[in-house]
Motif scaffolding. Structure first.
Motif, PDB file in Angstrom:
ATOM      1  N   LEU A 297       0.832  -1.209   0.000  1.00  0.00           N
ATOM      2  CA  LEU A 297       0.000   0.000   0.000  1.00  0.00           C
ATOM      3  C   LEU A 297       0.862   1.252   0.000  1.00  0.00           C
ATOM      4  CD1 LEU A 297      -2.784   1.459   0.360  1.00  0.00           C
ATOM      5  CD2 LEU A 297      -2.465   1.150   2.825  1.00  0.00           C
ATOM      6  N   LEU A 298       2.049   1.173   0.614  1.00  0.00           N
ATOM      7  CA  LEU A 298       2.916   2.341   0.759  1.00  0.00           C
ATOM      8  C   LEU A 298       4.155   2.312  -0.130  1.00  0.00           C
ATOM      9  CD1 LEU A 298       2.795   2.730   4.651  1.00  0.00           C
ATOM     10  CD2 LEU A 298       1.316   3.779   2.931  1.00  0.00           C
ATOM     11  N   VAL A 299       4.307   1.262  -0.939  1.00  0.00           N
ATOM     12  CA  VAL A 299       5.476   1.142  -1.827  1.00  0.00           C
ATOM     13  C   VAL A 299       5.146   1.816  -3.157  1.00  0.00           C
ATOM     14  CG1 VAL A 299       7.040  -0.456  -3.018  1.00  0.00           C
ATOM     15  CG2 VAL A 299       6.259  -0.963  -0.687  1.00  0.00           C
ATOM     16  N   THR A 300       5.965   2.775  -3.524  1.00  0.00           N
ATOM     17  CA  THR A 300       5.715   3.626  -4.694  1.00  0.00           C
ATOM     18  C   THR A 300       5.360   2.829  -5.949  1.00  0.00           C
ATOM     19  OG1 THR A 300       7.208   5.300  -3.797  1.00  0.00           O
ATOM     20  CG2 THR A 300       6.712   5.432  -6.153  1.00  0.00           C
ATOM     21  N   ASP A 301       6.127   1.797  -6.255  1.00  0.00           N
ATOM     22  CA  ASP A 301       5.920   1.054  -7.499  1.00  0.00           C
ATOM     23  C   ASP A 301       4.814  -0.003  -7.427  1.00  0.00           C
ATOM     24  OD1 ASP A 301       7.982   2.519  -8.611  1.00  0.00           O
ATOM     25  OD2 ASP A 301       9.499   0.977  -8.228  1.00  0.00           O
ATOM     26  N   LYS A 302       4.197  -0.189  -6.243  1.00  0.00           N
ATOM     27  CA  LYS A 302       3.215  -1.259  -6.094  1.00  0.00           C
ATOM     28  C   LYS A 302       1.841  -0.789  -5.634  1.00  0.00           C
ATOM     29  CE  LYS A 302       6.750  -4.704  -5.289  1.00  0.00           C
ATOM     30  NZ  LYS A 302       7.306  -5.702  -4.387  1.00  0.00           N
TER      31      LYS A 302
ATOM     32  N   VAL B   6      -1.534  10.469   8.857  1.00  0.00           N
ATOM     33  CA  VAL B   6      -0.152  10.003   8.875  1.00  0.00           C
ATOM     34  C   VAL B   6      -0.131   8.521   8.521  1.00  0.00           C
ATOM     35  CG1 VAL B   6       1.878   9.652  10.340  1.00  0.00           C
ATOM     36  CG2 VAL B   6       0.484  11.728  10.602  1.00  0.00           C
ATOM     37  N   PHE B   7       0.737   8.168   7.584  1.00  0.00           N
ATOM     38  CA  PHE B   7       0.927   6.774   7.199  1.00  0.00           C
ATOM     39  C   PHE B   7       2.333   6.361   7.626  1.00  0.00           C
ATOM     40  CE2 PHE B   7      -2.449   8.194   4.470  1.00  0.00           C
ATOM     41  CZ  PHE B   7      -3.263   7.086   4.314  1.00  0.00           C
ATOM     42  N   VAL B   8       2.424   5.248   8.356  1.00  0.00           N
ATOM     43  CA  VAL B   8       3.725   4.749   8.799  1.00  0.00           C
ATOM     44  C   VAL B   8       3.883   3.295   8.397  1.00  0.00           C
ATOM     45  CG1 VAL B   8       3.863   6.373  10.728  1.00  0.00           C
ATOM     46  CG2 VAL B   8       2.955   4.094  11.128  1.00  0.00           C
ATOM     47  N   ALA B   9       5.116   2.950   8.033  1.00  0.00           N
ATOM     48  CA  ALA B   9       5.440   1.580   7.633  1.00  0.00           C
ATOM     49  C   ALA B   9       6.283   0.921   8.724  1.00  0.00           C
ATOM     50  CB  ALA B   9       6.213   1.590   6.316  1.00  0.00           C
ATOM     51  N   CYS B  10       6.085  -0.355   8.911  1.00  0.00           N
ATOM     52  CA  CYS B  10       6.822  -1.146   9.901  1.00  0.00           C
ATOM     53  C   CYS B  10       8.199  -1.519   9.333  1.00  0.00           C
ATOM     54  CB  CYS B  10       6.019  -2.394  10.233  1.00  0.00           C
ATOM     55  SG  CYS B  10       6.903  -3.561  11.292  1.00  0.00           S
ATOM     56  N   GLU B  11       9.255  -1.158  10.060  1.00  0.00           N
ATOM     57  CA  GLU B  11      10.606  -1.472   9.604  1.00  0.00           C
ATOM     58  C   GLU B  11      10.895  -2.976   9.636  1.00  0.00           C
ATOM     59  OE1 GLU B  11      13.182   1.032  11.946  1.00  0.00           O
ATOM     60  OE2 GLU B  11      12.317   2.858  11.085  1.00  0.00           O
TER      61      GLU B  11
ATOM     62  N   GLN C 179      10.578  -7.978   3.728  1.00  0.00           N
ATOM     63  CA  GLN C 179      10.185  -7.906   2.316  1.00  0.00           C
ATOM     64  C   GLN C 179      11.227  -7.188   1.459  1.00  0.00           C
ATOM     65  OE1 GLN C 179       6.112  -6.553   1.834  1.00  0.00           O
ATOM     66  NE2 GLN C 179       5.406  -7.829   3.536  1.00  0.00           N
ATOM     67  N   LYS C 180      12.363  -6.854   2.075  1.00  0.00           N
ATOM     68  CA  LYS C 180      13.474  -6.196   1.374  1.00  0.00           C
ATOM     69  C   LYS C 180      13.028  -4.895   0.689  1.00  0.00           C
ATOM     70  CE  LYS C 180      16.063 -10.486   0.735  1.00  0.00           C
ATOM     71  NZ  LYS C 180      15.593 -11.084   1.911  1.00  0.00           N
ATOM     72  N   VAL C 181      12.315  -4.080   1.453  1.00  0.00           N
ATOM     73  CA  VAL C 181      11.871  -2.766   0.971  1.00  0.00           C
ATOM     74  C   VAL C 181      12.680  -1.702   1.694  1.00  0.00           C
ATOM     75  CG1 VAL C 181       9.934  -1.142   0.912  1.00  0.00           C
ATOM     76  CG2 VAL C 181       9.542  -3.572   0.443  1.00  0.00           C
ATOM     77  N   GLU C 182      13.245  -0.783   0.924  1.00  0.00           N
ATOM     78  CA  GLU C 182      14.042   0.315   1.481  1.00  0.00           C
ATOM     79  C   GLU C 182      13.160   1.555   1.670  1.00  0.00           C
ATOM     80  OE1 GLU C 182      17.309   0.042   2.338  1.00  0.00           O
ATOM     81  OE2 GLU C 182      17.190  -2.075   1.762  1.00  0.00           O
ATOM     82  N   LYS C 183      13.578   2.435   2.568  1.00  0.00           N
ATOM     83  CA  LYS C 183      12.805   3.652   2.845  1.00  0.00           C
ATOM     84  C   LYS C 183      12.588   4.493   1.589  1.00  0.00           C
ATOM     85  CE  LYS C 183      13.940   4.090   7.720  1.00  0.00           C
ATOM     86  NZ  LYS C 183      14.514   4.928   8.785  1.00  0.00           N
ATOM     87  N   ASN C 184      13.582   4.527   0.697  1.00  0.00           N
ATOM     88  CA  ASN C 184      13.445   5.336  -0.514  1.00  0.00           C
ATOM     89  C   ASN C 184      12.435   4.762  -1.504  1.00  0.00           C
ATOM     90  OD1 ASN C 184      14.883   3.175  -1.561  1.00  0.00           O
ATOM     91  ND2 ASN C 184      16.616   4.412  -2.275  1.00  0.00           N
TER      92      ASN C 184
ATOM     93  N   LEU D 174       9.383   3.946  -0.471  1.00  0.00           N
ATOM     94  CA  LEU D 174       8.076   4.315   0.067  1.00  0.00           C
ATOM     95  C   LEU D 174       7.571   5.608  -0.565  1.00  0.00           C
ATOM     96  CD1 LEU D 174       8.743   3.604   3.855  1.00  0.00           C
ATOM     97  CD2 LEU D 174       7.592   2.112   2.189  1.00  0.00           C
ATOM     98  N   LEU D 175       6.268   5.772  -0.549  1.00  0.00           N
ATOM     99  CA  LEU D 175       5.656   7.004  -1.056  1.00  0.00           C
ATOM    100  C   LEU D 175       6.186   8.209  -0.284  1.00  0.00           C
ATOM    101  CD1 LEU D 175       1.936   5.822  -1.273  1.00  0.00           C
ATOM    102  CD2 LEU D 175       3.449   6.308  -3.207  1.00  0.00           C
ATOM    103  N   PRO D 176       6.218   9.379  -0.925  1.00  0.00           N
ATOM    104  CA  PRO D 176       6.652  10.584  -0.217  1.00  0.00           C
ATOM    105  C   PRO D 176       5.775  10.851   1.008  1.00  0.00           C
ATOM    106  CG  PRO D 176       6.479  11.005  -2.577  1.00  0.00           C
ATOM    107  CD  PRO D 176       5.893   9.645  -2.327  1.00  0.00           C
ATOM    108  N   GLY D 177       6.408  11.259   2.092  1.00  0.00           N
ATOM    109  CA  GLY D 177       5.675  11.610   3.300  1.00  0.00           C
ATOM    110  C   GLY D 177       5.402  10.443   4.233  1.00  0.00           C
ATOM    111  N   VAL D 178       5.680   9.222   3.799  1.00  0.00           N
ATOM    112  CA  VAL D 178       5.485   8.052   4.656  1.00  0.00           C
ATOM    113  C   VAL D 178       6.683   7.952   5.594  1.00  0.00           C
ATOM    114  CG1 VAL D 178       5.359   5.524   4.696  1.00  0.00           C
ATOM    115  CG2 VAL D 178       4.066   6.812   2.985  1.00  0.00           C
ATOM    116  N   THR D 179       6.400   7.771   6.878  1.00  0.00           N
ATOM    117  CA  THR D 179       7.470   7.588   7.857  1.00  0.00           C
ATOM    118  C   THR D 179       7.511   6.119   8.261  1.00  0.00           C
ATOM    119  OG1 THR D 179       5.986   8.174   9.671  1.00  0.00           O
ATOM    120  CG2 THR D 179       7.281   9.963   8.713  1.00  0.00           C
TER     121      THR D 179
END
Length: 149
Positions: free
Chosen positions: A83-88, A104-109, A115-120, A122-127
């Motif tokens: 839901l928060l991954v730019t390309d997906k 506010v949308f936050v992703a679990c580290e 899932q091998k997802v990097e912070k960069n 994620l959609l802009p503004g997601v913490t």
């Protein structure tokens, strides 16, 4: 006969006004206290189904329409990380519009690592937060309402 009719009329006059009485309105200012209560809601989002993602967007918009000053945080983890991954994501525009309304949308580290997802990515503004469940528990400790979606 006249006595029965008089008794029936007296009964109607005494009983029906209370049955049809209008509900008393609250004293002036009673609703102001309810409206000034800050609403703080944390959403627990772990579903990967894109239809559920759409439903979440509708629900968030409904809350912001009814309570524009509500503080809302959506904690995304597990299968819902896309839901928060730019390309997906299928909800990029909706998320951006909700962020502009203060959601506010936050992703679990932990999920991101799995899932091998990097912070960069994620959609802009997601913490991010170290662990989704920990974030949700801390919000509840602070008095936030909890919604599992």
């Amino acid at each position: 006969m006249k006595l029965k009719l008089l008794f029936a009329l007296l009964l109607v006059v005494m009983v029906f006004p209370t049955a049809f009485a209008q509900k008393q309105s609250k004293p002036k200012g009673a609703n102001q206290a309810e409206q000034s209560t800050p609403r703080r809601i944390v959403y627990d989002m772990a579903e990967g189904d894109t239809a559920r993602h759409s439903g979440l967007m509708r629900q968030l918009n409904n809350i912001k329409r009814g309570w524009p000053d509500a503080q809302i945080e959506v904690v995304v983890h597990g299968k819902s990380l896309n839901l928060l991954v730019t390309d997906k994501t299928t909800q990029r525009a909706s998320i951006k519009a909700l962020q502009e309304k203060g959601v506010v949308f936050v992703a679990c580290e932990n999920t991101m690592r799995m899932q091998k997802v990097e912070k960069n990515q994620l959609l802009p503004g997601v913490t991010t937060v170290p662990m989704a469940i920990g974030e949700i528990i801390m919000k509840q400790d602070e008095g936030w309402g909890y919604i599992k979606f």
